[in-house]
Design a protein around this motif. Sequence first.
Motif, PDB file in Angstrom:
ATOM      1  N   GLN A  84      29.540  -7.412  25.954  1.00 32.78           N
ATOM      2  CA  GLN A  84      29.429  -8.713  26.758  1.00 32.78           C
ATOM      3  C   GLN A  84      30.722  -9.604  26.552  1.00 32.78           C
ATOM      4  OE1 GLN A  84      27.686  -8.900  29.211  1.00 32.78           O
ATOM      5  NE2 GLN A  84      25.317  -7.849  28.735  1.00 32.78           N
ATOM      6  N   LEU A 138      25.886 -15.305  25.835  1.00 31.33           N
ATOM      7  CA  LEU A 138      25.641 -14.032  25.745  1.00 31.33           C
ATOM      8  C   LEU A 138      25.937 -13.280  24.201  1.00 31.33           C
ATOM      9  CD1 LEU A 138      27.659 -12.874  29.158  1.00 31.33           C
ATOM     10  CD2 LEU A 138      25.229 -13.882  28.860  1.00 31.33           C
ATOM     11  N   SER A 156      27.044  -7.273  34.975  1.00 34.66           N
ATOM     12  CA  SER A 156      27.095  -8.474  34.111  1.00 34.66           C
ATOM     13  C   SER A 156      28.617  -9.007  34.259  1.00 34.66           C
ATOM     14  CB  SER A 156      27.210  -7.889  32.625  1.00 34.66           C
ATOM     15  OG  SER A 156      25.654  -7.536  32.554  1.00 34.66           O
ATOM     16  N   LEU A 177      23.048 -13.867  33.397  1.00 35.08           N
ATOM     17  CA  LEU A 177      23.154 -12.582  33.959  1.00 35.08           C
ATOM     18  C   LEU A 177      21.912 -12.187  34.864  1.00 35.08           C
ATOM     19  CD1 LEU A 177      24.174 -10.873  30.700  1.00 35.08           C
ATOM     20  CD2 LEU A 177      25.620 -11.384  32.483  1.00 35.08           C
ATOM     21  N   ARG A 199      18.416  -8.089  32.527  1.00 31.63           N
ATOM     22  CA  ARG A 199      19.520  -7.606  31.396  1.00 31.63           C
ATOM     23  C   ARG A 199      19.590  -8.795  30.476  1.00 31.63           C
ATOM     24  NH1 ARG A 199      21.233  -6.573  36.767  1.00 31.63           N
ATOM     25  NH2 ARG A 199      22.196  -4.626  37.048  1.00 31.63           N
TER      26      ARG A 199
END
Length: 455
Positions: free
Chosen positions: A291, A286, A119, A325, A329
């Motif tokens: 993240q 996100l 990520s 991403l 995920r």
Amino acid sequence: MLDFNDLCQAISGEVLVKDRNFDDYTTYESDTRKDLTGAVFFAFDGDNFDGHNYLDLAVEKGSRLLIVSKEVELLAQDSVAMIKVQDTVKAWQQLGHYLLMKQRKAKRFAVTGSSGKTSTNAVLSQLLESIFPKKVLSTLGNTNNHIGVTQNIVRLKGEEECFSLELGTNHPGEIGDLAKIVKAHGAILTSVGASHIGNFTDEEAIFEEKIDIFRYMEEEGVAVVPEIFSEKVKKALSDRQDIRVISFGKSEKADVRLLNYELLMGKSLFTVELHSGEQLELETNLSGEHQLLNICACLALLELFQKQWSFKIEDLVPVIRNLDLPGMRMKTEQVGDKTFVLDCYNANPQSTAAFLKWVKELYSSGTLVLGDMLELGDKAMSYHQAIFNQAKAMKGFDLLTVGECFSKVNSEGKAFLNSDEAGEYLKANIKADETLFFKASRGIQLEKIYHKFRD
């Protein structure tokens, strides 16, 4: 691409059959399932395969230059050249390093970590792309191992301003080998946890493995690390006083700090304090504290290149708002009246705990579908027990587990040995308008459950 003589030099090869016909090549490959026209074919010798058994097929598919490590019967075709090396995998890695070093003006960045590296590398690549459009080469898919890193490098076109490469490991020494290929100007360590701990003695050994990414950096390199490891990394790198260590995290001690955040459906609002003291009010699609910390790590690195590249960190704000991403995920998919939140690509105790924390922060109910976390060695049961306890404590959520380890700790609930069994149960019993949260190692194939609903 390299000519014949340069390639020999790059991989320290011995010429068995000289190239008599042409001096340049279009690709470097190791897979005879592909079209090998104009390709240099590397005959890898692995535990379960030997590329030397497929040299005739490689030639049939179009290769005219073969890289071997064994004595082989020389092919009869006059148009086929052959170079012998001591180890074809090592030669492949030498090729990657040689190609990167030829791009002298380009900056080389690398990312590793027990969780979050893919990520983070995706975020870093997109931020770099906004600074240097179409001049950034980044890792594709799950190609971060001893073969995959060079597999990405050979895609270079010669116009790159930056490389953003993910380095992975599941055995001791692998990060060091990959770090020597890249020799990064800047590198990010996202985390240190129990990922693949079954192949290491303990988490201390994993830490030592991960920080090899810094030991083989370019002179005056930048190491970006979680604040909790900052002093430890500095001590471990005492012989590399030229390296600048920058930390990120939530602590007041962090150089780049996540001050606060608010998680909403489909986006997050957060504030980052840069090393300069400047504060940025940011929004991103996100979600999850982990993240947001990944974004902080990327900003910590890029802040140091503002003057050199003539850009401002504020220029990255629109990109941060809409990041993408790869793979499975944190993907949200709707199938009929069911909502699926899929994170089925990889899992370890650290990433699964973070996933559950995120679910609890953002949702009040749903069904947790947790699959085994693989390669945890002797400690597998204790790690699964801890995650099971965390999930069971989440009020308002049903829990279903998949895999042998979870079945041993989940004696009181819904436990299935494989995804097919779990999928059949869920399809027959899940209630309307339910949200299902999936987290597991890739080998458990939890996505099969999602496909049962979609098909």
